[in-house]
Design an enzyme around this catalytic site. Structure first.
Site, PDB file in Angstrom:
ATOM      1  N   HIS A 112       0.813  -1.231   0.000  1.00  0.00           N
ATOM      2  CA  HIS A 112       0.000   0.000   0.000  1.00  0.00           C
ATOM      3  C   HIS A 112       0.839   1.270   0.000  1.00  0.00           C
ATOM      4  CE1 HIS A 112      -3.591  -2.237   0.014  1.00  0.00           C
ATOM      5  NE2 HIS A 112      -3.776  -2.383   1.308  1.00  0.00           N
ATOM      6  N   HIS A 152      -9.911   2.323   0.383  1.00  0.00           N
ATOM      7  CA  HIS A 152      -9.814   1.257   1.383  1.00  0.00           C
ATOM      8  C   HIS A 152     -10.893   1.416   2.446  1.00  0.00           C
ATOM      9  CE1 HIS A 152      -7.815  -1.870   3.755  1.00  0.00           C
ATOM     10  NE2 HIS A 152      -6.975  -2.056   2.745  1.00  0.00           N
ATOM     11  N   GLU A 189     -11.820  -3.321  -2.953  1.00  0.00           N
ATOM     12  CA  GLU A 189     -10.825  -2.353  -3.398  1.00  0.00           C
ATOM     13  C   GLU A 189     -10.572  -2.479  -4.914  1.00  0.00           C
ATOM     14  OE1 GLU A 189      -7.300  -2.963  -0.887  1.00  0.00           O
ATOM     15  OE2 GLU A 189      -8.632  -4.147   0.401  1.00  0.00           O
TER      16      GLU A 189
END
Length: 336
Positions: free
Chosen positions: A104, A174, A303
């Site tokens: 991420h 997210h 996502e």
């Protein structure tokens, strides 16, 4: 209606704003400029209103959060194996914040940055300039997220990015959804449909092998809407898998999530080829805004994104962005 007002101050003294969008039906989307986080998403629900995303009331909890709760994820969503990519024929070392992987966007991805915000008629735009070398990524990358709340109870988020050097970009949202948070229970009795017949199998380091696994007849098969309890009971560790979408467009939802009892109902539309479904099986009770929700799986994430570890798999859609191009994608949450 759009309102921008003070929210809180970071531990190092930076101001964070709260951005509230409302439509005539009473739907509200509350973003904060820290991480472009969606703090509240209040939707009509059988004559009442329900806040369907997990979140916190104070900024310090977001600063200490390790779950990426409600964040805009960048520069790269998901994992990059060995925290390394090849750009312009040269190996580029990225920050490794999950063992040997980058996850991420690194140690301090876009979800830990302060974003600028401006009002543009009936929408707002969040913007952030990621400097050359941030988390190892080359190029000055300007990222924008245009946000609009429609009269049809849709939260529309258009993502754009431009760079002055060849780089990697793969953005996503997210949010942790629980469509029945007042019950204090997790998402096992929610029903979910994902419009994808394959997933990307992973190795021991949680990165794709490069193959596509067909899922018909397996616990991963969500091509038809079904309650999640059965599949969750059969999968050690739950879901944390990227689905290969059959279609991804404004017309065809990538996923449909429905609360126990049938309301509210969420359609996720996107223009990305993959959808990471994370059932948060490893998360225990979450101190949500209105009281704790018990785990495991207190909520779930859907996502939309390019495939994980795309730079290391030539057969995956490319996540390379060059100076002569613009990265564009759209994510839309529609409530019925």
């Amino acid at each position: 209606m759009i309102t921008i007002q003070p929210f809180d101050t970071t531990q190092d003294g930076r101001s964070v704003s709260l951005v509230i969008l409302k439509n005539p039906s009473g739907m509200e989307a509350h973003f904060i400029t820290y991480g472009a986080i969606l703090q509240r998403l209040i939707v009509p629900d059988a004559g009442d209103y329900t806040d369907v995303v997990l979140g916190y009331n104070d900024l310090i909890t977001y600063e200490n959060d390790t779950y990426f709760l409600g964040q805009l994820i960048g520069r790269n969503a998901n994992r990059i194996a060995h925290a390394e990519v090849v750009l312009d024929g040269k190996k580029v070392a990225l920050s490794a914040n999950e063992g040997t992987n980058q996850l991420h966007g690194g140690f301090e991805g876009f979800g830990k940055k302060i974003w600028n915000v401006a009002e543009l008629d009936d929408e707002v735009v969040f913007s952030y300039m990621s400097k050359d070398g941030e988390e190892g990524f080359p190029g000055n990358l300007l990222t924008k997220m245009f946000v609009k709340l429609t009269d049809a109870n849709e939260l529309v988020m258009r993502l754009e990015a431009t760079t002055d050097q060849e780089t990697i970009v793969n953005l996503t949202r997210h949010e942790y959804f629980n469509l029945n948070p007042n019950s204090g229970k997790g998402i096992a009795e929610h029903t979910l449909q994902i419009n994808g017949g394959g997933i990307l199998p992973k190795n021991e380091n949680n990165v794709p092998t490069g193959e596509v696994l067909q899922i018909e007849g397996t616990p991963f098969d969500l091509q038809k809407s079904k309650a999640l309890a059965g599949s969750l009971s059969k999968l050690d560790g739950g879901f944390d898998h990227n689905y290969v979408l059959e279609k991804y467009s404004d017309e065809v939802p990538a996923a449909i999530l429905v609360a126990p009892g049938g309301s509210p109902k969420l359609e996720v539309h996107c223009t990305q080829p993959g959808l990471q479904f994370y059932s948060a099986a490893g998360i225990g009770a979450v101190p949500n805004k209105y009281g704790a929700i018990q785990g495991p799986s207190p909520a779930l994430c859907l996502e939309p994104q390019y495939f994980p570890d795309s730079p290391n798999h030539p057969n995956f859609p490319s996540t390379v962005l060059r100076p002569d191009a613009v990265y564009r994608h759209e994510i839309r949450y529609k409530f019925l």
